[in-house]
Design an enzyme around this catalytic site. Structure first.
Site, mmCIF file in Angstrom:
data_model
loop_
_atom_site.group_PDB
_atom_site.id
_atom_site.type_symbol
_atom_site.label_atom_id
_atom_site.label_comp_id
_atom_site.label_asym_id
_atom_site.label_seq_id
_atom_site.Cartn_x
_atom_site.Cartn_y
_atom_site.Cartn_z
ATOM 1 C CG LEU A 91 -1.766 1.269 1.414
ATOM 2 C CD1 LEU A 91 -2.647 1.570 0.196
ATOM 3 C CD2 LEU A 91 -2.633 1.156 2.677
ATOM 4 C CG ASP A 124 10.084 -2.357 15.451
ATOM 5 O OD1 ASP A 124 8.838 -2.455 15.445
ATOM 6 O OD2 ASP A 124 10.829 -3.253 15.889
ATOM 7 C CB THR A 162 0.106 -8.535 5.739
ATOM 8 O OG1 THR A 162 1.394 -8.638 5.129
ATOM 9 C CG2 THR A 162 -0.169 -7.087 6.095
ATOM 10 C CB THR A 213 -8.128 -6.374 7.501
ATOM 11 O OG1 THR A 213 -8.600 -7.485 6.760
ATOM 12 C CG2 THR A 213 -8.030 -6.812 8.954
ATOM 13 C CE1 TYR A 224 -3.369 -9.077 8.941
ATOM 14 C CE2 TYR A 224 -5.542 -9.633 8.079
ATOM 15 C CZ TYR A 224 -4.445 -8.792 8.110
ATOM 16 O OH TYR A 224 -4.429 -7.680 7.311
ATOM 17 C CE LYS A 257 -4.804 -4.835 10.318
ATOM 18 N NZ LYS A 257 -3.686 -3.930 9.931
ATOM 19 C CD1 TRP A 289 -10.874 -9.791 0.231
ATOM 20 C CD2 TRP A 289 -11.500 -10.469 -1.808
ATOM 21 N NE1 TRP A 289 -11.753 -10.840 0.373
ATOM 22 C CE2 TRP A 289 -12.149 -11.268 -0.857
ATOM 23 C CE3 TRP A 289 -11.756 -10.705 -3.150
ATOM 24 C CZ2 TRP A 289 -13.028 -12.296 -1.209
ATOM 25 C CZ3 TRP A 289 -12.637 -11.717 -3.508
ATOM 26 C CH2 TRP A 289 -13.264 -12.507 -2.555
HETATM 27 N N1 LIG Z 1 -2.969 -7.148 1.607
HETATM 28 C C1 LIG Z 1 -4.276 -7.280 1.782
HETATM 29 O O1 LIG Z 1 -4.952 -8.068 1.106
HETATM 30 C C2 LIG Z 1 -4.976 -6.453 2.819
HETATM 31 C C3 LIG Z 1 -6.370 -6.580 2.934
HETATM 32 C C4 LIG Z 1 -7.024 -5.805 3.885
HETATM 33 C C5 LIG Z 1 -6.314 -4.942 4.693
HETATM 34 N N2 LIG Z 1 -4.955 -4.865 4.570
HETATM 35 C C6 LIG Z 1 -4.241 -3.940 5.462
HETATM 36 O O2 LIG Z 1 -3.641 -2.933 4.661
HETATM 37 C C7 LIG Z 1 -2.437 -2.468 5.286
HETATM 38 C C8 LIG Z 1 -1.311 -2.481 4.277
HETATM 39 O O3 LIG Z 1 -1.145 -3.816 3.833
HETATM 40 P P1 LIG Z 1 -0.067 -4.223 2.739
HETATM 41 O O4 LIG Z 1 -0.703 -5.269 1.890
HETATM 42 O O5 LIG Z 1 0.543 -3.021 2.144
HETATM 43 O O6 LIG Z 1 0.992 -4.971 3.686
HETATM 44 P P2 LIG Z 1 2.511 -5.335 3.416
HETATM 45 O O7 LIG Z 1 2.830 -5.256 1.965
HETATM 46 O O8 LIG Z 1 2.759 -6.606 4.148
HETATM 47 O O9 LIG Z 1 3.280 -4.138 4.132
HETATM 48 C C9 LIG Z 1 3.356 -4.035 5.510
HETATM 49 C C10 LIG Z 1 4.689 -3.399 5.834
HETATM 50 O O10 LIG Z 1 4.767 -3.268 7.257
HETATM 51 C C11 LIG Z 1 6.102 -3.550 7.617
HETATM 52 N N3 LIG Z 1 6.209 -3.924 9.026
HETATM 53 C C12 LIG Z 1 6.033 -5.135 9.601
HETATM 54 N N4 LIG Z 1 6.271 -5.060 10.924
HETATM 55 C C13 LIG Z 1 6.615 -3.770 11.187
HETATM 56 C C14 LIG Z 1 7.000 -3.066 12.356
HETATM 57 N N5 LIG Z 1 7.092 -3.680 13.545
HETATM 58 N N6 LIG Z 1 7.278 -1.750 12.253
HETATM 59 C C15 LIG Z 1 7.224 -1.114 11.068
HETATM 60 N N7 LIG Z 1 6.888 -1.727 9.915
HETATM 61 C C16 LIG Z 1 6.581 -3.049 9.985
HETATM 62 C C17 LIG Z 1 6.517 -4.670 6.701
HETATM 63 O O11 LIG Z 1 7.924 -4.730 6.649
HETATM 64 P P3 LIG Z 1 8.668 -6.134 6.412
HETATM 65 O O12 LIG Z 1 8.161 -6.632 5.084
HETATM 66 O O13 LIG Z 1 10.092 -5.734 6.421
HETATM 67 O O14 LIG Z 1 8.259 -7.015 7.534
HETATM 68 C C18 LIG Z 1 5.889 -4.233 5.381
HETATM 69 O O15 LIG Z 1 6.795 -3.443 4.637
HETATM 70 C C19 LIG Z 1 -2.234 -3.370 6.494
HETATM 71 O O16 LIG Z 1 -2.719 -2.727 7.641
HETATM 72 C C20 LIG Z 1 -3.085 -4.585 6.213
HETATM 73 O O17 LIG Z 1 -3.523 -5.207 7.392
HETATM 74 C C21 LIG Z 1 -4.271 -5.585 3.647
#
Ligand SMILES: NC(=O)c1ccc[n+]([C@@H]2O[C@H](COP(=O)([O-])OP(=O)(O)OC[C@H]3O[C@@H](n4cnc5c(N)ncnc54)[C@H](OP(=O)(O)O)[C@@H]3O)[C@@H](O)[C@H]2O)c1
Length: 283
Positions: A13, A36, A62, A102, A126, A130, A151
């Site tokens: 995102l 962090d 995630t 989510t 998860y 959340k 999604w």
């Molecule tokens: N993907 C989906 O389908 C989906 C659906 C609904 C809602 N969401 C929500 O949308 C948001 C963005 O999701 P996304 O898909 O962009 O997730 P993502 O690609 O997994 O990105 C999350 C980022 O957070 C970082 N992170 C993990 N632990 C951390 C910490 N302790 N401190 C700082 N950063 C940390 C991760 O770094 P590392 O990779 O280095 O661990 C990663 O770069 C999240 O809140 C997720 O719950 C996602």
């Protein structure tokens, strides 16, 4: 001009959000190495240095299936405790906080689409972490803004998302079974990012609100099978895509059966097919 800090800046995102916000605001992105969200001193030091007025928390754990066992602890540390720290510090420093959550906070029994005021009842670890994060956010900082999405796909081909997975599978497979009994609404992260920009542009009106932001689907939403079919149609992949049930495609974490989010506010995303068409042209 407001200065905005994005956490989790290496994530999917954030990858789309940062350039969209940069068109109108000064934006700094911090990845896990530098900020962090589970480390209180680390958060305080960066916020004192950057002097931002808004934080968008894109940091999250995630991995939905790993959260059931090997990732259980880190899931709660990041998705619940990390949000508690951010909320507490942002409130003390008078920084607006927009947090992303989510559809998986819901149990999937409501067919017609979940409204922001519906009560969550998560069915996997998860979703539980959340939801705990959401509760801590609201109790520590009632003016924080909560954005639930579902999604999600976007970024580029380097990210793990459903569209990229389907396209990768299509390179080596002639046939594929895809789950046809889970319903939801896909969300293109560039569309979500534009909606977040709309929220920021009017932040004074939205403090304390919960937003449900996803691309538009008809009726109860679409299934992963419908989503896959449209991906293959748009990219002209000749693959025999067959329907299967969640029981046939067992995953460690249970998924909600119906998790479409309903928008009941003035910020509305375009249809899921339009968002998907743009993404597959882009990657
Ligand atoms: N993907 C989906 O389908 C989906 C659906 C609904 C809602 N969401 C929500 O949308 C948001 C963005 O999701 P996304 O898909 O962009 O997730 P993502 O690609 O997994 O990105 C999350 C980022 O957070 C970082 N992170 C993990 N632990 C951390 C910490 N302790 N401190 C700082 N950063 C940390 C991760 O770094 P590392 O990779 O280095 O661990 C990663 O770069 C999240 O809140 C997720 O719950 C996602």
């Amino acid at each position: 001009m407001a200065k905005i800090l994005i956490t989790g800046s290496n994530g999917m995102l954030a990858y789309d959000l940062i350039p969209i916000l940069q068109q109108s605001y000064e934006v700094v992105g911090y990845d896990r190495e530098l900020l962090d969200i589970t480390n209180i001193e680390n958060i305080k030091t960066i916020l004192e240095k950057e002097q931002v007025s808004i934080i968008i928390n894109c940091a999250a754990y995630t991995n939905v299936d790993a959260a059931e066992d090997e990732g259980k602890l880190v899931n709660y540390q990041v998705n619940a405790f990390g949000i508690y720290l951010l909320a507490k510090i942002c409130k003390n420093m008078d920084i607006d906080l927009i947090h992303i959550s989510t559809d998986y906070v819901f149990d999937g029994t409501k067919k017609s689409g979940y409204l922001p005021q519906d009560i969550p009842n998560p069915i996997n670890q998860y979703g539980m972490a959340k939801y705990l994060g959401e509760q801590l956010l609201k109790s520590e900082y009632p003016n924080a803004i909560l954005v639930r999405t579902s999604w999600l796909y976007g970024g580029g081909s380097q990210f793990k998302n459903f569209v990229n997975t389907m396209l990768k599978l299509a390179e080596t497979r002639n046939e594929l079974k895809v789950v046809n009994d889970q319903f939801g609404s896909p969300t293109y992260s560039k569309d979500l990012s534009k909606a977040i920009l709309d929220i920021i542009n009017n932040i004074g009106n939205y403090r304390g609100n919960i937003f449900h932001l996803c691309n538009q689907t008809q009726g109860n939403g679409i299934t992963w099978y419908d989503f896959a079919q449209e991906i293959f149609r748009l990219t002209q992949k000749n693959i025999d895509c067959q329907r299967c049930t969640s029981e046939e495609f067992l995953t460690k974490a249970k998924r909600p059966q119906y998790s479409k989010l309903t928008n009941d506010n003035e910020i509305v995303l375009r249809s899921w097919k339009e968002g998907l068409e743009e993404y597959v042209k882009y990657i």
